[in-house]
Design a protein around this motif. Structure first.
Motif, short mmCIF file in Angstrom:
data_model
loop_
_atom_site.label_atom_id
_atom_site.label_comp_id
_atom_site.label_asym_id
_atom_site.label_seq_id
_atom_site.Cartn_x
_atom_site.Cartn_y
_atom_site.Cartn_z
N MET A 1 5.57 11.00 1.57
CA MET A 1 5.48 9.55 1.34
C MET A 1 6.65 9.13 0.46
O MET A 1 7.36 9.98 -0.10
N ASN A 2 6.85 7.82 0.33
CA ASN A 2 7.89 7.41 -0.60
C ASN A 2 7.32 7.31 -2.02
O ASN A 2 6.10 7.29 -2.22
N HIS B 1 4.53 4.84 -3.09
CA HIS B 1 3.18 4.90 -2.51
C HIS B 1 2.15 4.93 -3.65
O HIS B 1 2.35 5.60 -4.67
N ALA C 1 1.38 8.36 -4.93
CA ALA C 1 2.48 9.26 -5.29
C ALA C 1 2.36 9.78 -6.71
O ALA C 1 2.82 10.90 -7.01
N TYR D 1 -4.79 4.09 3.89
CA TYR D 1 -3.36 4.01 4.09
C TYR D 1 -2.96 4.31 5.53
O TYR D 1 -3.76 4.77 6.34
N LEU E 1 8.58 5.88 6.70
CA LEU E 1 8.12 6.33 5.38
C LEU E 1 8.97 5.73 4.26
O LEU E 1 8.46 5.40 3.19
N ASP F 1 5.53 1.26 1.88
CA ASP F 1 4.96 1.83 0.65
C ASP F 1 3.57 2.43 0.87
O ASP F 1 3.12 3.25 0.07
N ALA F 2 2.88 2.01 1.92
CA ALA F 2 1.51 2.48 2.14
C ALA F 2 1.43 3.53 3.24
O ALA F 2 0.33 3.88 3.67
N TYR G 1 2.17 7.38 5.02
CA TYR G 1 2.29 8.80 4.70
C TYR G 1 2.23 9.59 5.99
O TYR G 1 1.82 9.09 7.05
#
Length: 309
Positions: A177-178, A181, A184, A197, A238, A242-243, A245
């Protein structure tokens, strides 16, 4: 028309002597004389005539010999092209789309000597496509990824297709993920936490002939999914969402940082996966194959142990 006869005629022209030409060609003089007569019969005119100065071309023979020179020159060019093609070093493999394996291939490709002629061919595909590609001869090597619980099915299938296999790595998939997220920064992530998500799913990850296996052999999807087939699209999504994965094989920190992504473990991963190198039985690994395997295991070791050894 026998091209060897053209070669014989050109040598007779060069030496001006049947005897000397036969000696240079390492053949008996009667056999050379017979070959020249056969060529003349095919053309319908004499190529040479005997004079006090030896064997010389007739007027028509000179024209025929000019054409023979051109034909032999073109044939030599074709032979040179063939030798060059055979001298090229070739490598082909079909691999999974994510993680350390792609990094291993990139390192392998970057390490090749650019001064040498070389052809590298790589395709990213699922396990079934990889098996088909290697079994059909489209690729020399393959790396397949499958759930550990389904190993006996895959090994039986490889044997049926006449393929050998070597273990590469067994691992639990990570969440990719970024850094923005919401999960994260979590110290612990459970599968249940993922449900709100958006999951990015590889569109061809399913294994058709294992449809009867329990559903939990693959990471479970959330309520929201985006199904894609290209690795570049997966990474782009990704990076921008932001949401979002996806489940992926472990990769190096360097690789994820380059894409501005992070990897996070899951406390209750649904399955373990195994990667295996496949190739035809009795296939002799080339030096390029061995070089690729070295870089592949280096990439694996860096991810698994933080080392290139």
């Amino acid at each position: 028309m026998n091209t060897l006869h053209l070669k014989y005629a050109v040598e007779v022209e060069r030496t001006g002597s049947i005897t000397q030409a036969a000696e240079n060609l390492y053949m008996a003089q009667p056999n050379l004389s017979k070959a020249i007569r056969e060529l003349e019969e095919q053309l319908g005119f004499a190529i040479f005539e005997r004079t006090s100065k030896g064997v010389v071309p007739t007027p028509r023979g000179r024209q025929a010999l000019k054409s023979a020179h051109r034909v032999l020159e073109e044939l030599e060019k074709m032979r040179l092209l063939s030798r060059c093609a055979q001298a090229r070093r070739r490598f082909s493999a079909v691999i999974p789309r994510d993680g350390y394996i792609a990094e291993g291939f990139a390192r392998f490709a970057a390490a090749q000597d650019s001064r040498e002629d070389i052809d590298l061919k790589v395709k990213e595909a699922n396990a079934m496509e990889a098996i088909a590609g290697v079994a059909e001869g489209s690729f020399a090597l393959g790396v397949i990824r499958y759930p550990v619980r389904s190993q006996r099915y895959f090994l039986d299938f490889l044997q049926e297709k006449g393929l050998s296999h070597d273990a590469v790595w067994e691992f639990e998939p990570l969440l990719l993920m970024n850094a923005r997220h919401p999960l994260a920064a979590r110290e612990t992530i459970y599968c249940a936490d993922l449900r709100p998500y958006i999951q990015i799913v590889q569109g061809d990850a399913a294994v058709p002939y294992l449809a009867g296996e329990p559903r939990d052999q693959e990471p479970p999807p959330g309520d929201k999914r985006i199904v894609v087939f290209q690795r570049a699209t997966q990474l782009e999504l990704l990076t921008r969402m932001d949401a979002a994965y996806m489940w992926a094989a472990p990769a190096s920190r360097e690789g994820t940082d380059r894409c501005q992504l992070v990897q996070r473990p899951c406390a209750d991963p649904p399955s373990r996966y195994r990667d295996a190198l496949i190739y035809p039985q009795r296939y002799q690994l080339t030096q390029l194959d061995k070089d690729f395997m070295d870089k592949l295991f280096q990439a694996r070791n860096q991810v698994a142990y933080g080392s290139y050894e």
